[in-house]
Design a protein around this motif. Structure first.
Motif, short mmCIF file in Angstrom:
data_model
loop_
_atom_site.label_atom_id
_atom_site.label_comp_id
_atom_site.label_asym_id
_atom_site.label_seq_id
_atom_site.Cartn_x
_atom_site.Cartn_y
_atom_site.Cartn_z
N GLU A 484 20.24 35.42 46.12
CA GLU A 484 21.73 35.09 46.82
C GLU A 484 22.47 34.44 45.51
OE1 GLU A 484 21.48 33.58 51.11
OE2 GLU A 484 20.95 32.09 49.71
N ALA A 485 23.85 34.61 45.70
CA ALA A 485 24.66 34.28 44.35
C ALA A 485 25.68 33.34 45.16
CB ALA A 485 25.22 35.38 43.58
N TRP A 486 26.24 32.61 44.22
CA TRP A 486 27.33 31.62 44.61
C TRP A 486 28.67 32.03 43.96
CZ3 TRP A 486 26.84 26.09 46.50
CH2 TRP A 486 25.76 25.88 47.14
N PHE A 487 29.83 32.31 44.89
CA PHE A 487 31.12 32.90 44.60
C PHE A 487 31.94 31.69 44.63
CE2 PHE A 487 28.49 36.56 45.44
CZ PHE A 487 28.85 37.43 44.45
N ALA A 488 33.06 31.85 43.88
CA ALA A 488 34.33 30.97 43.99
C ALA A 488 35.42 31.42 43.19
CB ALA A 488 33.82 29.48 43.88
N LYS A 489 36.62 30.96 43.73
CA LYS A 489 37.66 30.93 42.79
C LYS A 489 37.49 29.83 41.75
CE LYS A 489 40.96 32.76 46.26
NZ LYS A 489 41.98 32.43 46.94
N ALA A 490 37.45 30.04 40.36
CA ALA A 490 37.44 29.01 39.37
C ALA A 490 38.46 28.87 38.48
CB ALA A 490 36.14 29.68 38.79
N TYR A 491 38.20 27.60 37.90
CA TYR A 491 39.22 27.47 36.60
C TYR A 491 38.94 27.79 35.66
CZ TYR A 491 41.81 23.91 39.59
OH TYR A 491 42.48 23.24 40.56
#
Ligand SMILES: [Zn+2]
Length: 491
Positions: A484-491
């Protein structure tokens, strides 16, 4: 220096900001307002470069001490390397130079004369340190080399934000060389664990630790690992990285040693860093509409004492306040006594709240009569009357309580803003709605990763440890997903 610089008129000493935009109205403006109004940093005449003001720098010093203590406890020592890197050295490691070229600032002249060879201002120091390790390491007995440097670096940035992304910033960069691949990997993991523990214990900032994908890894590394935090607006912040460089840099710079079996071998190296970006992380993890909230362990002032000026307060209240300050300081608590008579208590309450001081102590004639003080917590904004008797120990305990409460609050926020999805439609709808971390299966292909980014703006933050055994299917293409991977919009 920022995309929006929050220019408001008046109150020049506060950086031109008189009030703070609410988070719900505009989180990014709120951030800039807090940075300037709390006197953490200010803009300068140099585009993309900030001045870190004394209050902000005091936070950085406490962060430095927290990390430095841990580096030394794990056998590392500090040193210093040059700011300039000759062009030919930077060009020696191919992936590294390709990764950094767009961001390198160059010195081409010394006084009136053109330099025979341009000098890069270090964007990071693998290259210059590699050439020195090649000189210093001769035998397996010289290994491991465990050196850290506290320094500034320059990366030419187009869009900048104070602390989060600036052209010049402060950081530490660890550079180690080892005899075997296993030892280098062990070091890489040891530092990642150290970063996580320090971020959570000292900064009260919960982080997800894991491995970066190929496309997000450090230029020239074999493997990159990161700690990722979730900010108050649901965006992720890469808070620290630890790289296993394999033998890539050792081969490019000739770091060789005679092994135990007398054969000549290349060393295995690592590098790792955290920066002043952590200050941005603290602001956005804990702050609220009233401004900054500082975890006690990295607060320049853990307690501010505000004497209430009634009657002959300078003869009665003030001496008691000074006595309290001395007693708290004797216990190692950092205290500021705000005895300015130019400001009202109400103004001071708001000011220190805005600047994030964990505890405010109010003391007036009535409190002295009752042999008590009023203590207000910044995080919960609750007030209690506390007896003078046993106050120092009670304050120390309260600071510990606040430290723990902030970490817990940030953990709860992260849990509430983390969603495990099983379909791509679900992924997209989460990203369009309430932002945060999205956990999803990923097949390992760079194409799927790039498509996800193009569709949703979310980047693969990391593949967390422990997530590695959760098998499933890729959220994008449906092929088997090893992890599994963790995704997000990032700074
Ligand atoms: Zn896929």
């Amino acid at each position: 220096m920022a995309d929006k610089d929050g220019q408001k008129q008046g109150d020049g000493g506060k950086g031109g900001v008189t009030e703070i935009t609410p988070q719900s109205e505009n989180f990014s403006q709120w951030y800039l307002d807090v940075v300037r109004r709390a006197e953490l940093a200010d803009y300068t005449e140099v585009k993309g470069c900030m001045a870190i003001r004394p209050y902000g720098y005091a936070i950085w010093e406490l962060i430095q001490q927290a990390f430095d203590k841990r580096f030394k406890a794990t056998g590392h020592v500090n040193a210093y390397f040059p700011l300039f890197i000759p062009a030919n050295l930077l060009n020696k490691e191919k992936e590294h130079v390709e990764g950094f070229t767009p961001q390198v600032a160059w010195v081409t002249k010394g006084g009136d004369e053109d330099l025979a060879e341009p000098l890069a201002i270090r964007p990071t120091s693998e290259v210059i340190i590699g050439t020195l390790y090649a000189k210093w390491v001769k035998s397996w007995r010289d290994l491991p080399v465990l050196i850290n440097q506290w320094a500034n670096v320059v990366r030419w940035e187009k869009v900048t934000r104070p602390f989060l992304r600036t052209t010049e910033f402060l950081w530490q960069e660890g550079h180690t060389a080892h005899e075997t691949a296993d030892e280098a990997q062990e070091e890489t993991m040891k530092i990642l664990a150290l970063y996580k523990e320090c971020a959570e214990t000292e900064l009260a900032m919960p982080v997800v630790d894991g491995q970066k994908s190929e496309s997000e890894k450090f230029a020239g590394a074999s493997r990159t690992y990161s700690i990722e935090a979730l900010m108050g607006d649901g965006r992720a912040l890469q808070a620290g990285t630890s790289h296993n460089l394999g033998q890539n840099f050792a081969k490019a710079f000739g770091i060789q040693f005679q092994g135990r079996d007398k054969s000549v071998q290349h060393a295995w190296t690592t590098s790792w860093g955290v920066s002043t970006r952590l200050i941005g992380g603290i602001i956005m993890t804990h702050g609220d509409d009233n401004g900054l909230i500082l975890p006690p362990r990295i607060a320049p002032y853990q307690v501010v004492i505000v004497p209430i000026p009634r009657g002959n307060w300078q003869e009665t209240v003030l001496p008691k306040a000074k006595e309290l300050k001395a007693a708290l300081e004797a216990k190692g608590i950092r205290v500021f006594l705000d005895d300015r008579d130019s400001q009202t208590p109400g103004w001071k309450f708001a000011e220190w709240e805005l600047r994030g001081v964990p505890l405010r102590m109010e003391i007036g004639p009535k409190d002295i009569e009752k042999s008590a003080v009023v203590v207000a917590r910044r995080d919960t904004r609750t007030k209690d009357s506390m007896p003078m008797d046993g106050l120092v120990d009670a304050v120390a305990a309260k600071l510990d309580e606040i430290q723990a409460a902030l970490l817990q609050r940030a953990r709860t926020f992260r849990e509430e803003h983390t969603t495990r999805v099983s379909s791509y439609d679900e992924f997209k709808s989460v990203m369009e709605g309430r932002p945060g971390f999205v956990i999803a299966g990923w097949c390992g292909s760079a194409d799927c990763e790039a498509q996800i980014k193009a569709d949703t703006q979310a980047t693969l933050r990391n593949i967390p440890f422990g997530g590695a055994d959760v098998k499933g299917t890729c959220v994008k293409c449906g092929k088997p997903s090893p992890s599994e991977a963790w995704f997000a919009k990032a700074y």
